[in-house]
Design a protein around this motif. Structure first.
Motif, PDB file in Angstrom:
ATOM      1  N   LEU A 130      37.787   5.607   0.497  1.00  0.00           N
ATOM      2  CA  LEU A 130      38.319   4.130   0.150  1.00  0.00           C
ATOM      3  C   LEU A 130      38.754   3.703  -1.013  1.00  0.00           C
ATOM      4  CD1 LEU A 130      35.635   2.204   2.338  1.00  0.00           C
ATOM      5  CD2 LEU A 130      37.850   2.978   2.951  1.00  0.00           C
ATOM      6  N   TYR A 160      45.725   8.891   9.212  1.00  0.00           N
ATOM      7  CA  TYR A 160      45.806   7.265   8.861  1.00  0.00           C
ATOM      8  C   TYR A 160      47.096   6.941   9.902  1.00  0.00           C
ATOM      9  CZ  TYR A 160      42.459   8.005   5.096  1.00  0.00           C
ATOM     10  OH  TYR A 160      41.331   7.965   4.298  1.00  0.00           O
ATOM     11  N   ALA A 180      42.052   4.594  10.539  1.00  0.00           N
ATOM     12  CA  ALA A 180      41.834   5.975  10.323  1.00  0.00           C
ATOM     13  C   ALA A 180      40.823   6.742  11.487  1.00  0.00           C
ATOM     14  CB  ALA A 180      41.152   5.830   8.841  1.00  0.00           C
ATOM     15  N   GLU A 201      49.451   3.481  10.075  1.00  0.00           N
ATOM     16  CA  GLU A 201      49.249   1.843   9.572  1.00  0.00           C
ATOM     17  C   GLU A 201      49.373   0.907  11.096  1.00  0.00           C
ATOM     18  OE1 GLU A 201      52.337   0.160   7.348  1.00  0.00           O
ATOM     19  OE2 GLU A 201      52.244   1.876   6.122  1.00  0.00           O
ATOM     20  N   TYR A 202      48.416  -0.162  11.090  1.00  0.00           N
ATOM     21  CA  TYR A 202      48.336  -0.872  11.999  1.00  0.00           C
ATOM     22  C   TYR A 202      49.560  -1.200  12.793  1.00  0.00           C
ATOM     23  CZ  TYR A 202      46.857  -4.661  15.145  1.00  0.00           C
ATOM     24  OH  TYR A 202      46.712  -5.605  16.236  1.00  0.00           O
ATOM     25  N   ARG A 251      42.737   2.429  -0.722  1.00  0.00           N
ATOM     26  CA  ARG A 251      43.336   2.095   0.503  1.00  0.00           C
ATOM     27  C   ARG A 251      42.645   0.842   0.963  1.00  0.00           C
ATOM     28  NH1 ARG A 251      46.105   5.102   3.990  1.00  0.00           N
ATOM     29  NH2 ARG A 251      46.746   7.159   3.126  1.00  0.00           N
ATOM     30  N   THR A 252      41.775   0.436   0.247  1.00  0.00           N
ATOM     31  CA  THR A 252      41.018  -0.842   0.638  1.00  0.00           C
ATOM     32  C   THR A 252      41.784  -1.999   1.169  1.00  0.00           C
ATOM     33  OG1 THR A 252      40.738  -1.400  -1.465  1.00  0.00           O
ATOM     34  CG2 THR A 252      39.171  -0.227  -0.540  1.00  0.00           C
ATOM     35  N   ASP A 286      44.590  -2.068   2.663  1.00  0.00           N
ATOM     36  CA  ASP A 286      45.832  -1.753   3.771  1.00  0.00           C
ATOM     37  C   ASP A 286      45.432  -1.984   5.425  1.00  0.00           C
ATOM     38  OD1 ASP A 286      46.798   1.202   1.960  1.00  0.00           O
ATOM     39  OD2 ASP A 286      47.573  -0.937   1.758  1.00  0.00           O
ATOM     40  N   ASP A 287      46.128  -2.340   6.107  1.00  0.00           N
ATOM     41  CA  ASP A 287      45.806  -2.621   7.272  1.00  0.00           C
ATOM     42  C   ASP A 287      46.249  -1.197   8.242  1.00  0.00           C
ATOM     43  OD1 ASP A 287      44.695  -4.792   8.811  1.00  0.00           O
ATOM     44  OD2 ASP A 287      46.373  -5.742   9.182  1.00  0.00           O
ATOM     45  N   TYR A 288      45.246  -0.431   8.244  1.00  0.00           N
ATOM     46  CA  TYR A 288      45.312   0.613   8.915  1.00  0.00           C
ATOM     47  C   TYR A 288      44.280   1.185   9.954  1.00  0.00           C
ATOM     48  CZ  TYR A 288      41.692   2.358   5.648  1.00  0.00           C
ATOM     49  OH  TYR A 288      40.601   2.401   5.064  1.00  0.00           O
ATOM     50  N   GLY A 332      38.431   1.780   9.161  1.00  0.00           N
ATOM     51  CA  GLY A 332      39.429   1.176   8.704  1.00  0.00           C
ATOM     52  C   GLY A 332      39.361  -0.090   8.991  1.00  0.00           C
ATOM     53  N   SER A 333      40.433  -0.995   8.701  1.00  0.00           N
ATOM     54  CA  SER A 333      40.478  -2.488   8.582  1.00  0.00           C
ATOM     55  C   SER A 333      40.131  -2.883  10.200  1.00  0.00           C
ATOM     56  CB  SER A 333      41.555  -2.989   8.237  1.00  0.00           C
ATOM     57  OG  SER A 333      42.931  -2.453   8.996  1.00  0.00           O
TER      58      SER A 333
END
Lengths: 209, 209
Positions: free
Chosen positions: A34, A98, A44, A100-101, A37-38, A40-42, A75-76
């Motif tokens: 992490l 990964y 995983a 991205e959302y 990348r903490t 980011d809106d992603y 992830g988020s």
DNA sequence: TGTAAAGTGTTGCAATTGCAACACTTATTA
DNA sequence: TAATAAGTGTTGCAATTGCAACACTTTACA
């Protein structure tokens, strides 16, 4: 290949990954993934391997919050990782994809007719994760170690469809999952055996009630 | 109107509900709403009101697993309700909209261009729920009542952006949320006050560390 | 507005649990 | 395969917690 790509052909998955601008990274064992990348809106996806999500409390102790295995997502979408009290460590060599959302609904992807399958898979994955979380909460809210154990055993028996079943985690992991001291848990299991509630042969549990 | 319909016009929502074949039911207070729906694969959205999800253990005790409020979703997407140990009771007059899971991807709905907004909302809702669950698990896995309390207070301070904040639940509800005995929790709060960790004025908490 | 219900705070006591320190067995891997 | 790591089982002891039984305050509602 994880459930996120269920009912999709290899060609479709390839296209999907391309349009979603996904990237896959392979980590060695014991890596904190992490680190950068903490925020980011992603999403995983664990393609292979496994992870431990840990909480570092104020006096330096580390508590395992949960274990994540191949096929699961994190992830988020699943955890607010906006504090540095959380670390996520690979337990073995682990491959993670990964996405991205916001890419999930980008203009290009929705043109593909297989997109709806992907979305349904994603909803199913989130749903499964939520089911697992709620199941665990049900156990964690039980008052005593005995109740937690019996709750866990009952659920396993229900899943496996038999009063005799094989544990698919170690007792050490079970103690962590139920958030009780391992040695105290072993003691309670001894009592349950003595009192004739259960029978244990190595990893084979039989419920006698 | 819940978040499931965020960024959708009233007309679009109406169309959506129609195509999804949703139906909305209003329940009085203290009704067990799972009685005859437990085996369906559905999404339920709480339009207004609130619910308690409870676990009935082997000796008749009832434990509150979680409270569900307006805007939240439940049903098979969030909880395996395939046993009769779970009951779900309305805490007040509550309006619930049901959508069959498979309708989400029916042939007609995907023709609508606002469909993607609905899907994104649904994913967001599931994601939020998952975040809340994981947050609670983080607290439930803490070893002592003190750790749970401080963990909860820290999280609240972080959310509210201040070391002084107002509790938006009662202490009784907090004890249930953290799954500890209420009177023991009150005792621990007294110790925290005595030792100068926190200050409490009615519902206003101030962290002094 | 008065009464019932819900929430809060306290405390003694017993039960449960975590912790620590063992010994021993089973897996893993260099 | 030898050495190291991980998992299991036990037990004494102290700390934490749940339980029960209070009294009192606040809130809900008929």
């Amino acid at each position: 290949m994880t459930n996120l790509f269920a009912n999709l052909s290899e060609r479709e998955v390839k296209k999907l990954m391309q349009v979603l601008k996904s990237n896959t990274i392979t980590y060695r064992k014991n890596i904190n993934i992490l680190s950068n990348r903490t925020r980011d809106d992603y999403i995983a996806i664990i393609e292979s391997g496994s992870l431990q999500l840990m909480f570092n409390d104020y006096n330096g102790n580390k508590t395992i919050i949960e274990e994540l295995n191949a096929g699961e997502i994190f992830g988020s979408l699943t955890y607010s990782l906006n504090n540095d009290e959380i670390t996520c460590i690979t337990k073995e060599e682990t491959q993670i994809t990964y996405i991205e959302y916001n890419q999930i609904t980008n203009g290009e992807i929705i043109k593909n007719d297989f997109y709806i399958i992907f979305v349904k898979n994603l909803i199913k994955l989130l749903s499964d994760q939520l089911n697992r979380c709620n199941q665990r909460i049900e156990l964690l809210t039980m008052r005593t170690t005995r109740d937690k154990l019996l709750g866990y055993f009952n659920h396993q028996a229900q899943i496996k469809g038999s009063k005799t079943f094989i544990m698919n985690i170690t007792f050490t992991e079970l103690a962590s999952y139920l958030s009780v001291d391992r040695s105290s848990m072993t003691r309670e299991i001894s009592y349950l055996k003595e009192e004739g509630f259960i029978k244990i042969n190595n990893k084979k549990i039989t419920l006698l009630y």
